[in-house]
Motif scaffolding. Sequence first.
Motif, PDB file in Angstrom:
ATOM      1  N   PRO A 187       0.828  -1.207   0.000  1.00 37.26           N
ATOM      2  CA  PRO A 187       0.000   0.000   0.000  1.00 37.26           C
ATOM      3  C   PRO A 187       0.861   1.254   0.000  1.00 37.26           C
ATOM      4  CG  PRO A 187      -0.686  -1.533   1.730  1.00 37.26           C
ATOM      5  CD  PRO A 187       0.611  -2.043   1.200  1.00 37.26           C
ATOM      6  N   GLU A 188       0.394   2.292  -0.709  1.00 36.68           N
ATOM      7  CA  GLU A 188       1.118   3.557  -0.751  1.00 36.68           C
ATOM      8  C   GLU A 188       0.394   4.598   0.087  1.00 36.68           C
ATOM      9  OE1 GLU A 188       2.898   6.820  -3.962  1.00 36.68           O
ATOM     10  OE2 GLU A 188       1.872   5.021  -4.676  1.00 36.68           O
ATOM     11  N   VAL A 189       1.152   5.366   0.847  1.00 37.81           N
ATOM     12  CA  VAL A 189       0.576   6.451   1.636  1.00 37.81           C
ATOM     13  C   VAL A 189       1.408   7.706   1.455  1.00 37.81           C
ATOM     14  CG1 VAL A 189      -0.306   4.857   3.397  1.00 37.81           C
ATOM     15  CG2 VAL A 189       1.909   5.983   3.750  1.00 37.81           C
ATOM     16  N   SER A 190       0.799   8.833   1.791  1.00 39.36           N
ATOM     17  CA  SER A 190       1.580  10.059   1.960  1.00 39.36           C
ATOM     18  C   SER A 190       1.336  10.552   3.375  1.00 39.36           C
ATOM     19  CB  SER A 190       1.199  11.129   0.929  1.00 39.36           C
ATOM     20  OG  SER A 190      -0.112  11.610   1.134  1.00 39.36           O
ATOM     21  N   VAL A 191       2.296  11.310   3.881  1.00 37.24           N
ATOM     22  CA  VAL A 191       2.206  11.836   5.235  1.00 37.24           C
ATOM     23  C   VAL A 191       2.298  13.346   5.143  1.00 37.24           C
ATOM     24  CG1 VAL A 191       3.087  11.646   7.586  1.00 37.24           C
ATOM     25  CG2 VAL A 191       3.456   9.762   5.974  1.00 37.24           C
ATOM     26  N   SER A 222      -7.532   9.282   0.434  1.00 35.46           N
ATOM     27  CA  SER A 222      -8.506   9.344   1.521  1.00 35.46           C
ATOM     28  C   SER A 222      -7.787   9.457   2.855  1.00 35.46           C
ATOM     29  CB  SER A 222      -9.428   8.118   1.511  1.00 35.46           C
ATOM     30  OG  SER A 222      -8.692   6.916   1.701  1.00 35.46           O
ATOM     31  N   GLN A 223      -8.461  10.097   3.807  1.00 35.14           N
ATOM     32  CA  GLN A 223      -7.922  10.316   5.148  1.00 35.14           C
ATOM     33  C   GLN A 223      -9.010  10.058   6.189  1.00 35.14           C
ATOM     34  OE1 GLN A 223      -6.761  14.432   5.188  1.00 35.14           O
ATOM     35  NE2 GLN A 223      -5.025  14.142   3.790  1.00 35.14           N
ATOM     36  N   PRO A 224      -8.627   9.595   7.394  1.00 35.70           N
ATOM     37  CA  PRO A 224      -7.292   9.147   7.773  1.00 35.70           C
ATOM     38  C   PRO A 224      -6.996   7.769   7.196  1.00 35.70           C
ATOM     39  CG  PRO A 224      -8.801   8.791   9.591  1.00 35.70           C
ATOM     40  CD  PRO A 224      -9.583   9.510   8.519  1.00 35.70           C
ATOM     41  N   SER A 225      -5.732   7.373   7.218  1.00 38.25           N
ATOM     42  CA  SER A 225      -5.360   6.062   6.714  1.00 38.25           C
ATOM     43  C   SER A 225      -6.075   4.964   7.498  1.00 38.25           C
ATOM     44  CB  SER A 225      -3.849   5.868   6.828  1.00 38.25           C
ATOM     45  OG  SER A 225      -3.494   4.541   6.498  1.00 38.25           O
ATOM     46  N   ARG A 226      -6.429   3.909   6.782  1.00 35.32           N
ATOM     47  CA  ARG A 226      -7.097   2.773   7.416  1.00 35.32           C
ATOM     48  C   ARG A 226      -6.138   1.619   7.703  1.00 35.32           C
ATOM     49  NH1 ARG A 226     -12.106   2.192   3.377  1.00 35.32           N
ATOM     50  NH2 ARG A 226     -10.795   3.427   1.977  1.00 35.32           N
ATOM     51  N   LEU A 227      -4.852   1.877   7.675  1.00 35.39           N
ATOM     52  CA  LEU A 227      -3.863   0.852   8.004  1.00 35.39           C
ATOM     53  C   LEU A 227      -3.852   0.602   9.514  1.00 35.39           C
ATOM     54  CD1 LEU A 227      -0.986   2.035   5.651  1.00 35.39           C
ATOM     55  CD2 LEU A 227      -2.308  -0.071   5.424  1.00 35.39           C
ATOM     56  N   PRO A 228      -3.318  -0.550   9.941  1.00 33.72           N
ATOM     57  CA  PRO A 228      -3.279  -0.872  11.378  1.00 33.72           C
ATOM     58  C   PRO A 228      -2.474   0.156  12.177  1.00 33.72           C
ATOM     59  CG  PRO A 228      -2.816  -2.823  10.061  1.00 33.72           C
ATOM     60  CD  PRO A 228      -2.826  -1.666   9.110  1.00 33.72           C
ATOM     61  N   GLU A 229      -2.838   0.325  13.444  1.00 33.40           N
ATOM     62  CA  GLU A 229      -2.206   1.325  14.293  1.00 33.40           C
ATOM     63  C   GLU A 229      -0.699   1.116  14.398  1.00 33.40           C
ATOM     64  OE1 GLU A 229      -1.711   4.647  16.403  1.00 33.40           O
ATOM     65  OE2 GLU A 229      -3.601   4.005  15.490  1.00 33.40           O
ATOM     66  N   GLU A 230      -0.252  -0.121  14.505  1.00 34.50           N
ATOM     67  CA  GLU A 230       1.178  -0.406  14.598  1.00 34.50           C
ATOM     68  C   GLU A 230       1.918   0.105  13.360  1.00 34.50           C
ATOM     69  OE1 GLU A 230       4.211  -4.275  14.873  1.00 34.50           O
ATOM     70  OE2 GLU A 230       2.048  -4.539  15.113  1.00 34.50           O
ATOM     71  N   THR A 231       1.303  -0.072  12.194  1.00 34.98           N
ATOM     72  CA  THR A 231       1.898   0.406  10.950  1.00 34.98           C
ATOM     73  C   THR A 231       1.914   1.925  10.907  1.00 34.98           C
ATOM     74  OG1 THR A 231       1.121  -1.576   9.801  1.00 34.98           O
ATOM     75  CG2 THR A 231       1.780   0.289   8.431  1.00 34.98           C
ATOM     76  N   LEU A 232       0.847   2.561  11.403  1.00 31.68           N
ATOM     77  CA  LEU A 232       0.781   4.022  11.411  1.00 31.68           C
ATOM     78  C   LEU A 232       1.893   4.624  12.268  1.00 31.68           C
ATOM     79  CD1 LEU A 232      -3.080   4.578  11.729  1.00 31.68           C
ATOM     80  CD2 LEU A 232      -1.686   4.593   9.655  1.00 31.68           C
TER      81      LEU A 232
END
Length: 396
Positions: A187-191, A222-232
């Motif tokens: 998965p790709e994200v931006s911060v 889309s925000q916020p990311s729906r990835l797991p908290e540990e990954t965030l």
Amino acid sequence: MKRILIIGASILQLPMIQKAKEMGLYVGVLDMDPNAVGIPFADEFFCVSTIDIPLAVKVAKDFRPDGVATLATDMPVRTIAAICEELGLHGVSKETAVKATDKIKMIQAFEEHNVAHPWYFAVENRESFEKIKAGVQFPCIIKPADNSGSRGVALNNNIEEMEASYDYAAGSSRGGAVIIEEYLVGPEVSVEVIVTNGTAHILQITDKLTTGAPHFVEMGHSQPSRLPEETLVQIKSLAAQAASAVGIKDGAAHVEMIITADGPKMVELGARMGGDCITTHLVPLSTGIDMTACVINIAIGEKPDLEQKFEKGSAIRYLPQKEGSVKRIEGIREAETMPGIQQISIVHGEGTSVHTIHSSGDRIGFVIAQDDNAAAAVADCESAAAAIRVVYDSER
């Protein structure tokens, strides 16, 4: 009244120009296009290229701004750095500006500071390409060292594809240099980051949707990311490390990474706000933080308001398209009244010719939504996009 000089007056810079006026500032804008859309919203206009550093510095000396800023374009960051150094204003250094706009120097900075990144080859010209190509592993990504918006980016599965892609990438590079790097899978994200006094404040993490291979043009966020908290937690840490590695002390950073099986790895970053309405629209809609105002405040030496006001979902989706001449676009009024919809914009409207998407500038238009969470905001966007129909001349 404080004065700000905004580098660029295109549609990308318009939200910053409008925000600066809303904040009561005297606004100068600099752009080589005398018909740029942002000019009527400013107090003064200077017809100068955003990357003509000597002339931009001269303009700044005459204008005497309290701050200088740009929104979502990369190379003007170098212009800003030169102006800040000359006039003693808040902003990135010349060294940081180069590291944030030259992908080769950027990834070298990541390597030097142990910031997780893909393997890479720095390719300055055809001769160096011929020397390294036998050692490249596939699949790999090739991209220009000094461009943005997915221009010149391509996925290569073998050496024949890479041979063809080299010319495509080099042709999109201002200096001719390209970078060949590991194809990261995940998965790709931006911060979205604001840095103050060297401390990175993570405002939001954005999930991305792209066209995929071969050009990876962004088609939604889309925000916020729906990835797991540990990954965030890992993502936030890596973003802060990356901003520090290139030397950002005060200002915005838009940090892109991919979540691989081995954890997050950097793609690249910009020492500026993110485009695609991510920071101008999605961050305020999901957090209540006015990121554009924050960047302006920092530029003019004032404290930004980084307090989150609420937690909602926000999303943008770009409209699907095919090649042809646009005859008309139907369903916009209906879509605008649908739940959650905040904005619908058409970039290439009636009478324009469009083609399949190779870079961000090719996209025909977009829909923005806000809802209780990211999933609901995405669903709102998709429902509205489905109600919009692009009719081409070739159709009845």
